[in-house]
Each structure stands twice: as structure tokens, then as C-alpha cells.
Design an enzyme around this catalytic site. Structure first.
Site, PDB file in Angstrom:
ATOM      1  N   GLN A   1       0.840  -1.203   0.000  1.00 21.37           N
ATOM      2  CA  GLN A   1       0.000   0.000   0.000  1.00 21.37           C
ATOM      3  C   GLN A   1       0.868   1.242   0.000  1.00 21.37           C
ATOM      4  OE1 GLN A   1      -3.509  -0.552   2.976  1.00 21.37           O
ATOM      5  NE2 GLN A   1      -1.834  -1.831   3.695  1.00 21.37           N
TER       6      GLN A   1
ATOM      7  N   VAL B   1       3.756   4.042  -1.149  1.00 21.45           N
ATOM      8  CA  VAL B   1       4.090   4.698  -2.420  1.00 21.45           C
ATOM      9  C   VAL B   1       5.565   5.080  -2.445  1.00 21.45           C
ATOM     10  CG1 VAL B   1       1.735   5.579  -2.705  1.00 21.45           C
ATOM     11  CG2 VAL B   1       3.423   7.003  -1.520  1.00 21.45           C
TER      12      VAL B   1
ATOM     13  N   HIS C   1      -1.463   1.661  -4.335  1.00 18.14           N
ATOM     14  CA  HIS C   1      -1.780   3.083  -4.155  1.00 18.14           C
ATOM     15  C   HIS C   1      -0.909   4.003  -4.996  1.00 18.14           C
ATOM     16  CE1 HIS C   1      -3.853   2.256  -0.027  1.00 18.14           C
ATOM     17  NE2 HIS C   1      -4.669   2.091  -1.041  1.00 18.14           N
TER      18      HIS C   1
ATOM     19  N   CYS D   1      -3.968  14.088 -20.742  1.00 16.41           N
ATOM     20  CA  CYS D   1      -3.765  12.956 -21.666  1.00 16.41           C
ATOM     21  C   CYS D   1      -3.476  11.648 -20.944  1.00 16.41           C
ATOM     22  CB  CYS D   1      -2.664  13.266 -22.676  1.00 16.41           C
ATOM     23  SG  CYS D   1      -1.011  13.227 -21.965  1.00 16.41           S
TER      24      CYS D   1
ATOM     25  N   SER E   1      -2.501  -0.876   9.530  1.00 13.98           N
ATOM     26  CA  SER E   1      -3.548  -0.795  10.552  1.00 13.98           C
ATOM     27  C   SER E   1      -4.758  -1.635  10.140  1.00 13.98           C
ATOM     28  CB  SER E   1      -3.947   0.659  10.801  1.00 13.98           C
ATOM     29  OG  SER E   1      -4.293   1.279   9.587  1.00 13.98           O
TER      30      SER E   1
HETATM   31  P1  OAD Z   1      -1.249   3.243   9.028  1.00  9.32           P
HETATM   32  O1  OAD Z   1      -0.463   4.463   9.413  1.00  9.32           O
HETATM   33  O2  OAD Z   1      -2.723   3.280   9.134  1.00  9.32           O
HETATM   34  O3  OAD Z   1      -0.766   1.986   9.880  1.00  9.32           O
HETATM   35  C1  OAD Z   1       0.590   1.687  10.093  1.00  9.32           C
HETATM   36  C2  OAD Z   1       0.641   0.439  10.940  1.00  9.32           C
HETATM   37  O4  OAD Z   1       1.988   0.050  11.079  1.00  9.32           O
HETATM   38  C3  OAD Z   1       0.059   0.591  12.352  1.00  9.32           C
HETATM   39  O5  OAD Z   1      -0.823  -0.488  12.630  1.00  9.32           O
HETATM   40  C4  OAD Z   1       1.303   0.514  13.250  1.00  9.32           C
HETATM   41  O6  OAD Z   1       1.016  -0.096  14.506  1.00  9.32           O
HETATM   42  C5  OAD Z   1       2.203  -0.349  12.420  1.00  9.32           C
HETATM   43  N1  OAD Z   1       3.648  -0.172  12.644  1.00  9.32           N
HETATM   44  C6  OAD Z   1       4.334   0.972  12.935  1.00  9.32           C
HETATM   45  N2  OAD Z   1       5.647   0.744  13.021  1.00  9.32           N
HETATM   46  C7  OAD Z   1       5.831  -0.585  12.776  1.00  9.32           C
HETATM   47  C8  OAD Z   1       6.975  -1.448  12.701  1.00  9.32           C
HETATM   48  N3  OAD Z   1       8.203  -0.989  12.902  1.00  9.32           N
HETATM   49  N4  OAD Z   1       6.761  -2.765  12.432  1.00  9.32           N
HETATM   50  C9  OAD Z   1       5.515  -3.261  12.215  1.00  9.32           C
HETATM   51  N5  OAD Z   1       4.391  -2.486  12.270  1.00  9.32           N
HETATM   52  C10 OAD Z   1       4.547  -1.178  12.544  1.00  9.32           C
HETATM   53  O7  OAD Z   1      -0.790   2.876   7.543  1.00  9.32           O
HETATM   54  P2  OAD Z   1      -1.463   1.902   6.478  1.00  9.32           P
HETATM   55  O8  OAD Z   1      -2.161   0.784   7.150  1.00  9.32           O
HETATM   56  O9  OAD Z   1      -0.401   1.583   5.499  1.00  9.32           O
HETATM   57  O10 OAD Z   1      -3.355   5.451   1.552  1.00  9.32           O
HETATM   58  O11 OAD Z   1      -2.512   2.863   5.834  1.00  9.32           O
HETATM   59  C11 OAD Z   1      -3.221   2.412   4.702  1.00  9.32           C
HETATM   60  C12 OAD Z   1      -3.445   3.542   3.722  1.00  9.32           C
HETATM   61  O12 OAD Z   1      -4.081   4.629   4.383  1.00  9.32           O
HETATM   62  C13 OAD Z   1      -2.178   4.138   3.152  1.00  9.32           C
HETATM   63  O13 OAD Z   1      -1.676   3.439   2.028  1.00  9.32           O
HETATM   64  C14 OAD Z   1      -2.594   5.508   2.763  1.00  9.32           C
HETATM   65  C15 OAD Z   1      -3.450   5.864   3.954  1.00  9.32           C
HETATM   66  O14 OAD Z   1      -4.423   6.760   3.723  1.00  9.32           O
HETATM   67  C16 OAD Z   1      -3.118   6.348   0.552  1.00  9.32           C
HETATM   68  O15 OAD Z   1      -2.264   7.203   0.607  1.00  9.32           O
HETATM   69  C17 OAD Z   1      -3.973   6.170  -0.647  1.00  9.32           C
END
Ligand code: OAD
Length: 239
Positions: A98, A100, A116, A127, A183
């Protein structure tokens, strides 16, 4: 915990991994829902939308430049490298990210899909041409004259259908599905564990804290992905 994961993986022929912002946290890329979520009093949800770009493209580009400038300075961490190694350990492997930030590619991953988009790519609003893009002070334009936008899937926009169908086809025949550093609340992260369960894959989650899917998965490993994944890979390689 790591021993259980290795036991599950030893007989696996087909492994799927979904990663989120947590995999890059140890590289220094801010996650979305943590304390780093704020920037100049805007939330990601208020800038990462087509409406925000229509209202104020300069502000949206400024935000992406700020994120790009952070990402340009960081390097993949042991979690990214461990995943890159994993693609050589199983007959069938697919990584869906997910993120970028391009860090999986920089770590050597080749069998991966981005759901994403990529912060180093821009797309013409007229275009639709895609171009590699790094920091420019002015609003960037395509050779056709159209305004360029970041090639990122914004809130309210459709995810790339080819990426989604390839991922789902893979999950449906996977022996093991990893959910790493996400998350697990945003689609498609939220849908993948259920599909994996419906098709009898074992689900392993790695996260520094419990998430909404922790009680649902077969194995929930609480810890940093940059520490857990290299241990799993090193044990796997010993056998
Ligand atoms: P989040 O910021 O929602 O979640 C990050 C997760 O990583 C959390 O559950 C943390 O507990 C966990 N975390 C943090 N540090 C860690 C580590 N060292 N090892 C393992 N886990 C760790 O990010 P995403 O779930 O990626 O979309 O969010 C999903 C999407 O929401 C993103 O791609 C973005 C956002 O809006 C777009 O930009 C389109």
C-alpha cells in the site's frame, strides 16, 4: 512465535505478503495514523483527494514534495530486505504494498505490485500519460500542456483493477498470507484477511501493536517488522 511462523512456512509453496506504512517506519517514513499524521494543520485525508487538487493543486503538490523529500533521504530497512529475500525462498510469491515510497524496489523486490501508486511518478490530468517525477518548485506540466498530478490513488478514487484482481487471484491459492505493518482498516487491507480465510490460507500478522484483525488471524506477532522478518528468513534458510 517466530518458530511457529517458520513451521507454517516450511511446507508453504505459495506466499503472499501485504505491507503498509509500518514496514517503512523503521526507515524513517512517517505512518499515516500515528502522531506524525499532521502537516501544517492538514490531515492526509484533506489533501489526498481529487477535490483538494482541484481546489488548490499547488498546496497538494507542496505536500507531496514534502513527503518526497523525506522519502528521498531514507533507505530500505532489514524488513524490506527480508521480504526481497523471501521471493526466492518459495516457488510462488507475490508482494502487494500500500506504500508509495518505492522502498521495496530499492531493497531488491521484483515480484511486487503497488496498489496506491508511487510518489516518484506523475500522471497528466489531460492525456493520462505517466512520467517519472521528482521535486520541482513550480507546478509541473506535461508536454501536452496539461497539469500533472501525483500518480497516487487518492481517497474516493478507484484502486487499479488489474493490480487488485492479480492480488486476489494469488491470495485465493496462497498457502500463507502475511499482513505486515498495516492498521488493516483501509480497503483493501481490510478485505484480504477475510478472502485468505475463505480460501484456507494461514494468516500471519506482524505489527508493533494489536490491530482489528489480530484476533482473527492464525498468528499475530507483536514486534517490529525490521526485527521479526529477518529472523524468520534466517531460520528458514537454515533448514
Ligand atoms: P497506518 O499508518 O494506518 O498503519 C501503520 C501500521 O503500522 C500501524 O498499525 C502501526 O502499529 C504499524 N507499525 C508501525 N511501526 C511498525 C513497525 N516498525 N513494524 C511493524 N508495524 C509497525 O498505515 P497503512 O495501514 O499503510 O493510503 O494505511 C493504509 C493507507 O491509508 C495508506 O496506504 C494511505 C493511507 O491513507 C493512501 O495514501 C492512498
Amino acid at each position: 512465535m517466530i518458530g511457529t511462523a517458520v513451521k507454517i512456512l516450511r511446507t508453504a509453496k505459495s506466499v503472499f505478503i501485504l505491507t503498509g506504512a509500518g514496514i517503512s517506519a523503521e526507515s524513517g517514513v512517517p505512518t499515516f495514523r500515528g502522531s506524525d499524521g499532521l502537516w501544517k494543520n492538514y490531515r492526509a485525508e484533506e489533501l489526498a483527494t481529487p477535490q483538494a487538487f482541484e481546489r488548490n493543486p499547488g498546496l497538494v503538490w507542496e505536500w507531496y514534495h514534502w513527503r518526497q523529500s523525506i522519502i528521498l533521504k531514507v533507505k530500505p530497512n532489514p524488513g524490506h530486505y527480508a521480504i526481497a529475500e523471501m521471493e526466492n525462498l518459495f516457488p510462488r510469491f507475490l508482494l502487494l504494498t500500500q506504500n508509495v515510497d518505492d522502498l521495496h524496489r530499492k531493497a531488491g523486490s521484483r515480484k511486487f505490485l503497488e496498489i496506491h501508486g508511487n510518489i516518484f511518478r506523475a500522471r497528466c490530468t489531460v492525456c493520462d500519460k505517466k512520467i517519472g517525477h521528482t521535486l520541482t518548485p513550480e507546478l509541473p506540466h506535461c508536454e501536452c500542456g496539461g497539469l500533472l498530478r501525483p500518480d497516487i490513488v487518492w481517497f474516493g478514487e478507484a484502486i487499479p483493477q488489474d493490480v487488485w484482481s492479480e492480488s486476489i487471484n494469488f491470495v485465493q491459492q496462497a498457502d500463507v498470507v502475511f499482513i505486515v505493518g498495516t492498521s488493516a482498516v483501509v480497503y483493501p487491507a481490510a478485505a484480504i484477511p477475510q478472502i485468505a480465510r475463505d480460501y484456507q490460507a494461514k494468516i500471519i500478522e506482524i505489527n508493533i501493536e494489536k490491530t482489528p484483525i489480530s484476533d482473527f488471524v492464525d498468528l499475530s506477532i507483536i514486534g517490529k517488522s525490521g526485527e521479526i522478518l529477518p529472523k524468520i528468513v534466517s531460520e528458514l534458510k537454515q533448514t
